[in-house]
Design an enzyme around this catalytic site. Structure first.
Site, PDB file in Angstrom:
ATOM      1  N   PHE A 177      -0.255  13.393  -9.615  1.00 22.52           N
ATOM      2  CA  PHE A 177      -1.599  13.748 -10.059  1.00 22.52           C
ATOM      3  C   PHE A 177      -2.436  14.355  -8.952  1.00 22.52           C
ATOM      4  O   PHE A 177      -3.375  15.115  -9.210  1.00 22.52           O
ATOM      5  CB  PHE A 177      -2.320  12.503 -10.602  1.00 22.52           C
ATOM      6  N   CYS A 214      -1.095  12.311   0.321  1.00 23.61           N
ATOM      7  CA  CYS A 214      -0.007  11.638   1.026  1.00 23.61           C
ATOM      8  C   CYS A 214      -0.022  11.958   2.512  1.00 23.61           C
ATOM      9  O   CYS A 214       0.642  11.285   3.293  1.00 23.61           O
ATOM     10  CB  CYS A 214       1.343  12.009   0.409  1.00 23.61           C
ATOM     11  N   GLU A 252      -0.229   1.398   1.203  1.00 20.97           N
ATOM     12  CA  GLU A 252      -0.920   2.667   1.012  1.00 20.97           C
ATOM     13  C   GLU A 252      -2.099   2.432   0.067  1.00 20.97           C
ATOM     14  O   GLU A 252      -1.917   2.008  -1.072  1.00 20.97           O
ATOM     15  CB  GLU A 252       0.028   3.709   0.423  1.00 20.97           C
TER      16      GLU A 252
END
Length: 499
Positions: free
Chosen positions: A149, A281, A384
């Site tokens: 996404f 990321c 994360e």
């Protein structure tokens, strides 16, 4: 309310299955579209049609395929603002950030215009008596890309460009959270001259993913997302005999040496840590200042910068630094981890809890958070977070700092800020992480280099875009040829010359 389906055989089609998913506007929290979720039968049918279309496309010479890429570059540039607006509306990114998303994908399409050069084989004349030897790179057939996404334009283009330029047909399964831009890109591919059926966009959830992984026609699968899902897809794909490249989560460290320009480092941390609401990321989520004096000075510079960040909807234009996160569930997870950090003893230097924006109270906005005195055993360091949260872990020495990054389970990206060339060179050589920045906070390579992480950030031995992409989406065939020589009078072959 808009109803979104799939892109099959060169046109938009509604879903046949009854299942649907909500597509939200993250700034308002409102459902703005209903998305059809494909069944296994729908996915299998799309793959079968792609296989039919691939035969002629794979036989098309590379230069003609490159011309489609060239036309696609023009069309994406033409529709840049339209694509960015749709991306912002579904993802929540600021408009400039959304344009950057499209632009970084476009650069890979530009690189793919050079497909004829990348697909050239090798040739050896007279490898033996009368023997020539040559290799050729040929398409795999039908391949698939399962995209996340957080980059609904860039990551689909990173897969589509090389896969199609190599002569494959592609099944694209975008994120169900922001599906509009991939469908728009498929329309542009058709306008650019891509034959119907060569690109199929199938929207869906786990049922669609498993159908792709289990279908024997699909020869390769690319994935970007979380590490648990990356491992699942890699394991299932390879167990079914497919080639796979799967990229997962990250916990990217920036080491700040005592000799660094701290103003430059602080600016870099704010941009890399909070841009796109931290939903990248390659975001820097851990700052590692070396020495207490460096840490104190860095925090002193960071606090006012973080407190000054402007959070709001993309419609506010350039007045906004970042927008909402993508879903209410993402917001809740970030807030949970922030509270965990507090409970485990980290110091919250900037508290973004309770952030609310007038007129957008139901939006998925998260205020900026800055932690200091974070320890390696805390959840906010190990996990994360994927949100606007920067953790500061103080290191007593360079060796301690580099050890933190090297011992973490993720190995996507890292950076060091220093004026010392020897330190930077040692860092770049020793670090066990896939992408390294030296005074560069987000070291995403340009399209003609490859992108990929190490350790639990990446599964598979070939990376995204650059030369690796052309290797991933093709296989090598090597031919050894010998022709008879020595013709006798009367036109008869001297067959002994062949022995």
């Amino acid at each position: 309310m808009e109803n979104l389906g799939h892109w099959i055989d060169g046109k938009r089609v509604p879903g046949e299955a009854a299942r649907q998913s909500d597509v939200y506007n993250p700034a308002t929290g409102e459902v703005q579209a209903k998305l059809a979720l494909a069944s296994r039968d729908e996915v299998d049918a799309a793959i079968a049609k792609a296989a039919e279309a691939q035969v002629a496309w794979g036989a098309t010479n590379p230069q003609r395929r490159a011309r489609v890429m060239m036309a696609l570059v023009h069309l994406i540039n033409r529709d840049m603002d339209k694509l960015a607006e749709a991306l912002s509306r579904e993802h929540g990114k600021t408009f400039p950030d959304a344009k950057g998303d499209v632009q970084r994908g476009l650069e890979v399409i530009e690189y793919c215009i050079g497909a004829p050069q990348m697909l050239k084989g090798e040739f050896t004349d007279s490898a033996g008596p009368g023997i020539d030897m040559y290799s050729m790179r040929q398409p795999l057939g039908v391949v698939a890309s399962i995209t996340p996404f957080n980059f609904p334009a860039m990551i689909p283009l990173w897969g589509m460009g090389p896969a199609l330029a190599c002569g494959n047909a592609m099944i694209l399964k975008p994120s169900e959270r922001d599906p509009s831009v991939p469908l728009m890109l498929a329309e542009l591919c058709k306008e650019a001259g891509l034959p119907d059926g060569v690109l199929q966009v199938v929207n869906g959830d786990k049922e669609a993913v498993d159908a792709i992984l289990d279908n024997e026609t699909v020869q390769a699968v690319a994935f970007v997302g979380s590490t648990p899902i990356a491992h699942y897809i890699y394991s299932r794909a390879t167990a079914n005999g497919k080639r796979a490249q799967c990229f997962g989560g990250a916990k990217n460290h920036m080491i700040i040496m005592p000799d660094a320009d701290l103003d430059q480092a602080a600016d870099a941390l704010v941009g890399a840590g909070y841009g796109a609401a931290g939903e990248r990321c390659m975001a820097i989520s851990v700052a590692v200042p070396v020495g207490e004096d460096t840490a104190d000075k860095l925090i002193e510079k960071l606090v006012p910068r973080v407190e000054a960040l402007k959070v709001g909807p993309y419609t506010a234009g350039d007045d906004v630094d970042y927008g909402p996160v993508v879903t209410a569930a993402a917001k809740q997870n970030i807030e949970r981890l922030v509270q965990t950090g507090i409970d485990q003893g980290a110091k919250l230097a900037v508290d973004g809890r309770g952030f609310s924006l007038q007129g957008y109270e139901d939006g998925f906005f998260v205020g900026p958070h800055l932690f200091d005195h974070v320890a390696p055993d805390m959840d906010i360091y190990r996990q994360e977070i994927f949100g606007p949260v920067l953790s500061t872990v103080r290191a007593g020495s360079y060796e301690e700092a580099i050890g933190l990054a090297m011992s973490h389970e993720y190995g996507n990206g890292t950076a060091i800020y220093t004026r010392d060339g020897d330190t930077a060179r040692d860092f770049a050589n020793r670090i066990n992480i896939g992408m390294v920045g030296v005074n560069v906070p987000i070291p995403v390579p340009l399209a003609y280099h490859t992108f990929g992480g190490w350790k639990k950030s990446g599964f598979g031995d070939l990376n995204q875009h650059g030369p690796d992409a052309f290797k991933f989406y093709t296989r090598t065939k090597t031919v050894t040829a010998r022709w008879p020589s020595g013709i006798k009078e009367g036109g008869e072959f001297n067959f002994k010359a062949m022995d």
